[in-house]
Structures are given as C-alpha cells and as structure tokens.
Motif scaffolding. Structure first.
Motif, PDB file in Angstrom:
ATOM      1  N   HIS A  36       0.838  -1.213   0.000  1.00 43.10           N
ATOM      2  CA  HIS A  36       0.000   0.000   0.000  1.00 43.10           C
ATOM      3  C   HIS A  36       0.865   1.252   0.000  1.00 43.10           C
ATOM      4  O   HIS A  36       0.797   2.060   0.939  1.00 43.10           O
ATOM      5  CB  HIS A  36      -0.938  -0.004   1.208  1.00 43.10           C
ATOM      6  CG  HIS A  36      -1.784  -1.219   1.307  1.00 43.10           C
ATOM      7  ND1 HIS A  36      -1.503  -2.259   2.158  1.00 43.10           N
ATOM      8  CD2 HIS A  36      -2.901  -1.576   0.615  1.00 43.10           C
ATOM      9  CE1 HIS A  36      -2.419  -3.209   2.015  1.00 43.10           C
ATOM     10  NE2 HIS A  36      -3.265  -2.818   1.078  1.00 43.10           N
ATOM     11  N   PRO A  37       1.669   1.475  -1.040  1.00 42.45           N
ATOM     12  CA  PRO A  37       2.568   2.641  -1.043  1.00 42.45           C
ATOM     13  C   PRO A  37       1.828   3.974  -1.071  1.00 42.45           C
ATOM     14  O   PRO A  37       2.324   4.956  -0.529  1.00 42.45           O
ATOM     15  CB  PRO A  37       3.419   2.446  -2.309  1.00 42.45           C
ATOM     16  CG  PRO A  37       2.647   1.503  -3.153  1.00 42.45           C
ATOM     17  CD  PRO A  37       1.817   0.657  -2.230  1.00 42.45           C
ATOM     18  N   ALA A  38       0.642   4.009  -1.654  1.00 45.38           N
ATOM     19  CA  ALA A  38      -0.126   5.257  -1.704  1.00 45.38           C
ATOM     20  C   ALA A  38      -0.579   5.675  -0.306  1.00 45.38           C
ATOM     21  O   ALA A  38      -0.710   6.869  -0.022  1.00 45.38           O
ATOM     22  CB  ALA A  38      -1.327   5.113  -2.630  1.00 45.38           C
ATOM     23  N   THR A  43      -1.158   9.403   4.418  1.00 47.27           N
ATOM     24  CA  THR A  43      -0.976   9.569   5.872  1.00 47.27           C
ATOM     25  C   THR A  43       0.075   8.575   6.327  1.00 47.27           C
ATOM     26  O   THR A  43      -0.022   7.382   6.055  1.00 47.27           O
ATOM     27  CB  THR A  43      -2.276   9.301   6.672  1.00 47.27           C
ATOM     28  OG1 THR A  43      -2.667   7.957   6.484  1.00 47.27           O
ATOM     29  CG2 THR A  43      -3.399  10.227   6.265  1.00 47.27           C
ATOM     30  N   ARG A  44       1.070   9.045   7.016  1.00 44.35           N
ATOM     31  CA  ARG A  44       2.179   8.175   7.426  1.00 44.35           C
ATOM     32  C   ARG A  44       1.718   7.024   8.311  1.00 44.35           C
ATOM     33  O   ARG A  44       2.215   5.922   8.207  1.00 44.35           O
ATOM     34  CB  ARG A  44       3.245   8.978   8.140  1.00 44.35           C
ATOM     35  CG  ARG A  44       4.063   9.824   7.206  1.00 44.35           C
ATOM     36  CD  ARG A  44       5.134  10.527   7.980  1.00 44.35           C
ATOM     37  NE  ARG A  44       6.057   9.584   8.557  1.00 44.35           N
ATOM     38  CZ  ARG A  44       7.354   9.539   8.292  1.00 44.35           C
ATOM     39  NH1 ARG A  44       7.864  10.391   7.452  1.00 44.35           N
ATOM     40  NH2 ARG A  44       8.131   8.674   8.876  1.00 44.35           N
ATOM     41  N   SER A  45       0.736   7.262   9.183  1.00 44.00           N
ATOM     42  CA  SER A  45       0.331   6.203  10.104  1.00 44.00           C
ATOM     43  C   SER A  45      -0.410   5.070   9.392  1.00 44.00           C
ATOM     44  O   SER A  45      -0.279   3.917   9.770  1.00 44.00           O
ATOM     45  CB  SER A  45      -0.522   6.767  11.235  1.00 44.00           C
ATOM     46  OG  SER A  45      -1.699   7.351  10.709  1.00 44.00           O
ATOM     47  N   ALA A  46      -1.176   5.383   8.354  1.00 48.66           N
ATOM     48  CA  ALA A  46      -1.941   4.343   7.656  1.00 48.66           C
ATOM     49  C   ALA A  46      -1.034   3.409   6.866  1.00 48.66           C
ATOM     50  O   ALA A  46      -1.287   2.217   6.776  1.00 48.66           O
ATOM     51  CB  ALA A  46      -2.975   4.966   6.730  1.00 48.66           C
ATOM     52  N   LEU A  61       3.194  -5.671   8.731  1.00 52.36           N
ATOM     53  CA  LEU A  61       1.943  -5.289   8.073  1.00 52.36           C
ATOM     54  C   LEU A  61       1.548  -3.869   8.451  1.00 52.36           C
ATOM     55  O   LEU A  61       1.858  -3.404   9.546  1.00 52.36           O
ATOM     56  CB  LEU A  61       0.816  -6.228   8.511  1.00 52.36           C
ATOM     57  CG  LEU A  61       1.053  -7.729   8.358  1.00 52.36           C
ATOM     58  CD1 LEU A  61      -0.045  -8.512   9.073  1.00 52.36           C
ATOM     59  CD2 LEU A  61       1.119  -8.096   6.889  1.00 52.36           C
ATOM     60  N   CYS A  62       0.825  -3.210   7.538  1.00 51.20           N
ATOM     61  CA  CYS A  62       0.246  -1.907   7.851  1.00 51.20           C
ATOM     62  C   CYS A  62      -1.224  -2.122   8.242  1.00 51.20           C
ATOM     63  O   CYS A  62      -1.746  -3.231   8.126  1.00 51.20           O
ATOM     64  CB  CYS A  62       0.370  -0.942   6.667  1.00 51.20           C
ATOM     65  SG  CYS A  62      -0.767  -1.252   5.301  1.00 51.20           S
ATOM     66  N   SER A  63      -1.896  -1.067   8.665  1.00 44.42           N
ATOM     67  CA  SER A  63      -3.294  -1.204   9.097  1.00 44.42           C
ATOM     68  C   SER A  63      -4.195  -1.646   7.947  1.00 44.42           C
ATOM     69  O   SER A  63      -5.192  -2.324   8.160  1.00 44.42           O
ATOM     70  CB  SER A  63      -3.795   0.097   9.717  1.00 44.42           C
ATOM     71  OG  SER A  63      -3.672   1.154   8.789  1.00 44.42           O
ATOM     72  N   ARG A  64      -3.858  -1.287   6.721  1.00 42.52           N
ATOM     73  CA  ARG A  64      -4.667  -1.710   5.572  1.00 42.52           C
ATOM     74  C   ARG A  64      -4.475  -3.194   5.249  1.00 42.52           C
ATOM     75  O   ARG A  64      -5.343  -3.804   4.643  1.00 42.52           O
ATOM     76  CB  ARG A  64      -4.341  -0.855   4.354  1.00 42.52           C
ATOM     77  CG  ARG A  64      -4.818   0.572   4.534  1.00 42.52           C
ATOM     78  CD  ARG A  64      -4.688   1.358   3.267  1.00 42.52           C
ATOM     79  NE  ARG A  64      -5.171   2.712   3.487  1.00 42.52           N
ATOM     80  CZ  ARG A  64      -5.219   3.613   2.540  1.00 42.52           C
ATOM     81  NH1 ARG A  64      -4.809   3.333   1.321  1.00 42.52           N
ATOM     82  NH2 ARG A  64      -5.663   4.818   2.815  1.00 42.52           N
TER      83      ARG A  64
END
Length: 194
Positions: A36-38, A43-46, A61-64
């Motif tokens: 999810h590079p976009a 937003t840096r946190s997402a 992992l990121c939140s997405r």
C-alpha cells in the motif's frame, strides 16, 4: 530423576515459537508498506508497517493489510526511543514474558523486542541482562528484551526459563492449583517508566 522423553518435551515447550523468531528477524517495522505505497504518501500512520501476524509469521503489516488477516492473531508493534516494543497485554496469552524487564509506555507495561545498544559504560543496575549485560532495574528480571530471552533459552539448559504459557483454568472454569502457580510467575511484577 527426570526421563529423557520428559526433558525433551519440556525443552520443546520452553523454546521460542517459530513466529517469535520471525518477528525478531523482521527489520521493516515503521517503514512504508510495499502493498500500500499510496497510503504512506497520504498519511504516514496508515501506510506504516507496525503490525505482525503471528498466525502467518510473514512480513510486517500496515493497518490496511489487516483485512487480509481477519481472524488471525496480530500484535501491534510500538516504538520508544527508536526501539520496537510490544505491550505485555498483547503478548501475555501468546508468550510467557516473565524474567524480561518491563517498562511503562503510555501507562501500559511493555517489553522491548531486541537488545538496545549500550552507550558509554551503561547505566548501573541491580542486575544485568544475562545475554547483553545491560543494566536492569528489577532484580527479578534476567533479560532486557524478548530477543535476549530467546537467545538465553537456546544457550542454557535451564528449565525455569520458558516462553510456554500455561492454561489459567481447567475446562470447568475453575483455576487449577498448578496453573495458578504458573500464572503468578508468568506475569511481570514491576514495570519501569521510561
């Protein structure tokens, strides 16, 4: 005298689970998510990779990314003074974090994932980490981080040091006598504010 079979079983139970080894090897926490590079740009946190799935034991992992891991056991990685840590509450049903120095981060006890470098002579402590010699504040602790505890288990044949989490109650809902003894030793007794 304990039989060889029983000693082998105890050794397997006390060892670090495979997902913990993978967690400790992961060096991409708090970096942009490759999936999810976009999100990182918006937003840096997402788009920041600060979760880890213990079920899959893959990458950070990121939140997405969490939607792909619904129903899995995930833990959130936090940062303090540029070092990764996890709340004890997030880990205590997965790992025995006893004998690891805890710190209070935002009002919650937490443990560091890896040893932290010692600048200068280091801070004096009542005891020292058995793996990296970092000063510890609590005399009941043997390790400064989960990584040092994992290494300590590999290096020693000391069955009192374990990552095993024992059930807190039997099937009837009543706490068993042996489980209550183990529970007392698996919970950290003190936490240090940093």
């Amino acid at each position: 005298m304990t039989g060889l079979k029983k000693m082998s079983l105890l050794d397997a139970q006390r060892a670090a689970p495979a997902w913990l080894r993978r967690l400790l090897e992961t060096d991409s926490f708090f970096e942009p998510c490759p999936e999810h590079p976009a999100a990182w740009r918006s937003t840096r946190s997402a788009g920041c990779c600060n979760f880890f799935c213990t079920t899959c034991a893959g990458r950070a992992l990121c939140s997405r990314c969490l939607g792909d891991h619904a129903g899995h056991e995930t833990i959130q990685i936090r940062k303090s003074s540029s070092h990764c840590l996890v709340k004890v509450e997030d880990l205590d049903h997965l790992l025995n974090v006893s004998q690891v120095q805890t710190y209070v981060i935002n009002g919650e006890p937490a443990v560091f994932l890896d040893k932290r470098t010692i600048s200068g002579k280091g801070k004096p402590g009542v005891t020292r980490c058995e793996e990296c010699s970092r000063g510890l504040h609590d005399a009941g602790c043997l390790f400064c981080s989960l990584g040092c505890k994992a290494k300590g288990i590999e290096d020693r044949l000391d069955f009192s040091i374990s990552f095993a989490v024992y059930p807190r109650s039997d099937s009837s809902g009543e706490e068993s006598e042996s489980a209550s003894d183990e529970e007392d030793s698996s919970r950290p007794t003190k936490s240090r504010k940093i």
